[in-house]
Design an enzyme around this catalytic site. Structure first.
Site, PDB file in Angstrom:
ATOM      1  N   LYS A 136      25.685  26.082 -41.634  1.00  0.00           N
ATOM      2  CA  LYS A 136      25.696  24.314 -41.167  1.00  0.00           C
ATOM      3  C   LYS A 136      25.941  23.427 -40.402  1.00  0.00           C
ATOM      4  CE  LYS A 136      26.588  21.601 -44.560  1.00  0.00           C
ATOM      5  NZ  LYS A 136      27.282  20.705 -45.439  1.00  0.00           N
ATOM      6  N   GLU A 177      22.047  19.425 -40.207  1.00  0.00           N
ATOM      7  CA  GLU A 177      21.178  18.323 -40.698  1.00  0.00           C
ATOM      8  C   GLU A 177      21.932  16.778 -40.415  1.00  0.00           C
ATOM      9  OE1 GLU A 177      24.984  18.656 -44.508  1.00  0.00           O
ATOM     10  OE2 GLU A 177      23.852  16.560 -45.266  1.00  0.00           O
ATOM     11  N   LYS A 219      17.915  19.721 -42.092  1.00  0.00           N
ATOM     12  CA  LYS A 219      18.533  18.927 -43.443  1.00  0.00           C
ATOM     13  C   LYS A 219      18.777  17.365 -43.928  1.00  0.00           C
ATOM     14  CE  LYS A 219      22.418  19.635 -47.353  1.00  0.00           C
ATOM     15  NZ  LYS A 219      22.635  20.882 -47.737  1.00  0.00           N
TER      16      LYS A 219
HETATM   17  P1  13P Z   1      24.634  16.957 -51.581  1.00  0.00           P
HETATM   18  O1  13P Z   1      22.896  17.204 -52.075  1.00  0.00           O
HETATM   19  O2  13P Z   1      25.649  16.474 -52.618  1.00  0.00           O
HETATM   20  O3  13P Z   1      24.634  15.417 -50.698  1.00  0.00           O
HETATM   21  O4  13P Z   1      25.131  17.913 -50.382  1.00  0.00           O
HETATM   22  C1  13P Z   1      24.201  18.239 -49.488  1.00  0.00           C
HETATM   23  C2  13P Z   1      25.463  18.670 -48.170  1.00  0.00           C
HETATM   24  O5  13P Z   1      25.693  19.571 -47.883  1.00  0.00           O
HETATM   25  C3  13P Z   1      25.945  17.735 -47.949  1.00  0.00           C
HETATM   26  O6  13P Z   1      27.253  18.409 -46.718  1.00  0.00           O
END
Ligand code: 13P
Length: 339
Positions: A136, A177, A219
């Site tokens: 990620k 993400e 994401k």
């Molecule tokens: P949250 O769902 O708390 O936003 O965290 C997800 C995440 O991996 C943030 O990088």
């Protein structure tokens, strides 16, 4: 070989009614979360907390993947089982957060850029030997009338795409993400505008860097008004606005979109996901990759005490189950009261 490996990981991650648990908080972030329950962020406490999450009986029924912090790959449960092995036993794929956090973007006051590309291929090869199958990288967009600027949109998209291409070359599935932050008093329309611009730029960069869209997960954040905006949106509204932006920007070749919760309450995050899945069939699966929205009730139940482990795991399993229902559009608020 690499393509087959990526395909196998995608197959394990993308399953109807299942999502991803994000448990990869950085040092400062986990310290902030622990502070709310008056627990000090020591290596031992982080190990205890993440062991508790990973050994929750039945978690694999609703969770197909877990994003870990680098530190967790080396840790073990009280009985000596390595934590990545606990995930594997539950049928949960282990992943790893590989970005090195955000810093101010030079030349663009107020905007930020995520770092961590140098040496990434080597680090990924090592994580893979420790059992990680996906990764990620989080890019962050601050929202105001003028932010994010063009430079931030382009630089963050470029970094996300370079990261994703390097991952795929190493046989690791990348989670891409781009998070449009909820902080601020901006309107929902402004969030939609920024999210559309960010995603458009990200997929343009992914294409330039020859990332195989079938072998990645997106994401994103949902389209919501800023946290301090006067009008907060109902799930049906969030669903329509979010799906509209996604349909305009995310190619159908991407198998699954797994949302972050980004500061929504656990109940909001579940209701919003459910509302999206009630809109009918989309080109991609719509699921979750929540951190806070899955962990928060469990953390409050735990309070750092081994005696509360069972209650804490029950709280985690409940959120996982309700989010699993939301992936099918089968959640209702009444389910919150049950058990
Ligand atoms: P949250 O769902 O708390 O936003 O965290 C997800 C995440 O991996 C943030 O990088």
């Amino acid at each position: 070989m690499t393509q087959g490996e990526l395909q196998a990981t995608m197959h394990a991650l993308v399953q109807k009614g299942k999502g991803i648990l994000a448990a990869d908080e950085s040092g400062p972030t986990i310290a902030k979360r622990f502070k709310t329950i008056s627990v000090e962020s020591t290596e031992e406490n982080r190990r205890a907390w993440r062991s508790l999450l990973l050994t929750t009986p039945g978690l694999g029924e609703f969770v197909s993947g877990i994003i870990l912090h680098e530190e967790t790959l080396d840790q073990a449960t009280d009985d000596g089982t390595p934590l990545p092995q606990c995930a594997a036993r539950q049928g949960i794929v282990a992943g790893i957060k590989v970005d090195a956090g955000k810093i101010p973007l030079a030349g663009a006051p107020g905007d930020e850029i995520t770092q961590g590309l140098d040496g990434l291929a080597g680090r990924l090869a090592a994580y893979k030997r420790q059992g990680a199958r996906f990764a990620k990288w989080r890019a962050v967009y601050n929202v105001s009338d003028t932010l994010p600027g063009r430079l931030a949109l382009e630089a963050n998209a470029e970094a996300l795409a370079r990261y994703a291409a390097i991952c795929q070359e190493q046989g690791i599935v990348p989670i891409v993400e781009p998070e449009v932050l909820i902080d601020g008093d901006h309107t929902m329309a402004r969030c939609a505008e920024v999210t559309e611009a960010a995603l458009h730029e990200v997929f343009h960069a992914l294409h330039r860097h020859r990332v195989v869209l079938e072998h990645m997960l997106l994401k994103p954040s949902m389209v919501v008004p800023g946290k301090t905006h006067a009008h907060q949106a109902a799930p049906a509204e969030v669903a329509v606005q979010t799906v509209r932006v996604l349909r305009r920007t995310v190619p159908a070749a991407v198998p699954s979109i797994n949302f972050l919760s980004g500061g929504q309450t656990p109940e909001e995050a579940t209701a919003n996901l459910d509302a999206m899945n009630l809109l009918g069939l989309q080109p991609w699966q719509l699921s979750f990759s929540y951190g806070r929205a899955l962990q928060e009730p469990a953390l409050q139940a735990w309070k750092g005490q081994a005696a509360h482990a069972r209650n804490s795991q029950d709280a985690l399993l409940k959120r996982a189950r309700l989010n699993g229902a939301a992936c099918r559009g089968q959640y209702s608020a009444a389910m919150e009261a049950a058990d």
